[in-house]
Design an enzyme around this catalytic site. Structure first.
Site, PDB file in Angstrom:
ATOM      1  N   LYS A 265      18.242  70.744  45.848  1.00  0.00           N
ATOM      2  CA  LYS A 265      19.190  69.636  45.718  1.00  0.00           C
ATOM      3  C   LYS A 265      18.839  68.609  46.787  1.00  0.00           C
ATOM      4  O   LYS A 265      19.440  68.574  47.861  1.00  0.00           O
ATOM      5  CB  LYS A 265      20.623  70.146  45.858  1.00  0.00           C
ATOM      6  CG  LYS A 265      21.626  69.315  45.056  1.00  0.00           C
ATOM      7  CD  LYS A 265      22.962  70.017  44.972  1.00  0.00           C
ATOM      8  CE  LYS A 265      24.006  69.149  44.316  1.00  0.00           C
ATOM      9  NZ  LYS A 265      23.831  69.003  42.853  1.00  0.00           N
TER      10      LYS A 265
HETATM   11  C1  LIG Z   1      24.190  69.526  41.615  1.00  0.00           C
HETATM   12  C2  LIG Z   1      23.385  69.494  40.355  1.00  0.00           C
HETATM   13  C3  LIG Z   1      23.764  70.194  39.205  1.00  0.00           C
HETATM   14  C4  LIG Z   1      25.089  70.943  39.090  1.00  0.00           C
HETATM   15  O1  LIG Z   1      25.236  71.937  40.029  1.00  0.00           O
HETATM   16  P1  LIG Z   1      26.706  72.524  40.337  1.00  0.00           P
HETATM   17  O2  LIG Z   1      26.467  73.537  41.397  1.00  0.00           O
HETATM   18  O3  LIG Z   1      27.181  73.114  39.070  1.00  0.00           O
HETATM   19  O4  LIG Z   1      27.533  71.376  40.772  1.00  0.00           O
HETATM   20  C5  LIG Z   1      22.921  70.177  38.111  1.00  0.00           C
HETATM   21  N1  LIG Z   1      21.759  69.479  38.132  1.00  0.00           N
HETATM   22  C6  LIG Z   1      21.365  68.789  39.212  1.00  0.00           C
HETATM   23  C7  LIG Z   1      20.092  68.049  39.160  1.00  0.00           C
HETATM   24  C8  LIG Z   1      22.163  68.768  40.359  1.00  0.00           C
HETATM   25  O5  LIG Z   1      21.764  68.072  41.422  1.00  0.00           O
END
Ligand SMILES: *Cc1c(COP(=O)(O)O)cnc(C)c1O
Length: 365
Positions: A205
């Protein structure tokens, strides 16, 4: 450094907090990501010294030397999760330990220092404690927590930074969708752009993934679409995910498919949906699903529902799919029953209205 290491947070209260009257006005209609609480968390890291100077202090600009590493080479990661007001007036979070673990995984991929998981979880509790009045009341609001970390060393050489700044800010948010009910969105299938290649940063992330998704998002919006679906970078055939949400397909026999982990972001909502769907009797397969198959299954009627999921919007139905080859509709284009039921189950657990049989809810106050 173990995942269990902890730090004491020094509290430095904001000397000039927002007044109760002004806060109430802001909380009445906060929107998403524009209103912020009075405080923030900061924790520093230096090579040879480790993590130090953990504090909750007044939210304020962060002074930066122009040669700060993150401004040049983008060593930056973040998380997103919500704190909810529960019926007895307390506050809880949903699976913060999973965010803590993913934050470490993201740090490792970006060659950054790994924040101990206990410090991550404690930092959220410390901020909520101080800014507790900012957690919205009512059935739909929540306090969105944004932990992030960046390379703070002042140096133009290309190498992992020797210093990092970890920060948490918090933003009260209203319902993501007006009225709470999610209207189906139209998605754009990106042919020109991909978001993640094998061996790349798709599972981390990091801000960089979002920077590279924006051109595709702009292209989608030019074609009247709210969101973009990315295909795999190697064959440009298989569905990966959206810019910031994972994706699920629901078939007429009740089975479900979601793309396997690898180049996609391992969503915590995705993980919870897989668990809850299986409990509700759905067989859920994590396997590649091609765009051609998607179109064929929509045409034959075998495909009944498609939804995207993530912390911010929970579950979002996808009604129409558009690409350079034209468009097609899922079912009759409206929100499906499986999507509605899974969304309701998840939201009820998050808000303490349904039994938390998986130990997902962490009480903070
Ligand atoms: C944060 C994110 C998600 C969703 O993750 P959660 O933990 O469910 O909030 C999905 N795809 C991407 C690219 C993300 O950055």
């Amino acid at each position: 450094m173990s995942g269990g290491e902890s730090l004491e947070f020094e509290i430095h209260p904001n000397p000039a907090p927002v007044s109760a009257v002004e806060r109430a006005a802001l909380l009445a209609n906060p929107g998403f990501g524009r209103v912020f609480t009075d405080h923030m968390v900061t924790v520093r890291y230096a090579e040879g010294k480790g993590w130090y100077d953990a504090r909750v202090e007044a939210r304020a600009p962060i002074p930066m030397d122009p040669a700060t590493a993150v401004l040049h080479y983008a060593q930056e990661i973040f998380e997103g999760l919500k704190a909810y007001r529960v019926d007895d007036g307390g506050v809880s979070m949903f699976r913060p330990d999973a965010n803590a673990r993913r934050f470490r995984d993201s740090a490792r991929r970006m060659a950054m220092a790994e924040l101990p998981e206990q410090v991550f979880v404690d930092s959220l509790g410390a901020l909520i404690q101080v800014d507790r009045e900012w957690v919205p009341d009512g059935p739909d609001g929540s306090l969105y927590l944004r932990p992030f970390m960046f390379a703070s060393e002042v140096f133009l050489g290309v190498k992992p930074s020797a210093e990092y700044l970890y920060v948490v800010i918090a933003s009260p948010v209203g319902p993501y969708f007006k009225g709470g009910a999610a209207a189906p969105v139209t998605v754009w299938i990106s042919n020109d752009y991909t978001r993640a290649a094998p061996g790349g940063t798709g599972a981390a992330k990091c801000g960089g993934n979002y920077a590279t998704s924006l051109a595709a998002q702009a292209e989608g919006m030019e074609h009247g679409c709210e969101q973009v679906v990315f295909l795999d970078a190697v064959e440009r055939r298989y569905v990966d995910e959206l810019g910031g949400m994972n994706i699920f397909f629901v078939f007429d026999d009740g089975t479900m498919v979601t793309p396997p982990l690898g180049t996609i972001l391992p969503g915590i909502t995705r993980d919870a949906v897989i668990t809850l769907a299986r409990e509700q009797g759905h067989e859920v397969r994590e396997e590649p699903y091609s765009f051609d198959q998607w179109r064929a299954d929509a045409a034959s009627g075998r495909l009944r529902e498609v939804f995207a999921c993530g912390t911010a919007a929970v579950l979002t139905p996808i009604g129409t799919v558009r690409s350079t080859d034209g468009e097609f509709v899922i079912g009759d284009g409206s929100t499906g029953d499986v999507t509605v039921r899974l969304r309701q189950t998840l939201v009820d657990i998050q808000r303490g209205r349904a039994a938390d049989t998986h130990g997902w809810v962490r009480r903070v106050l």
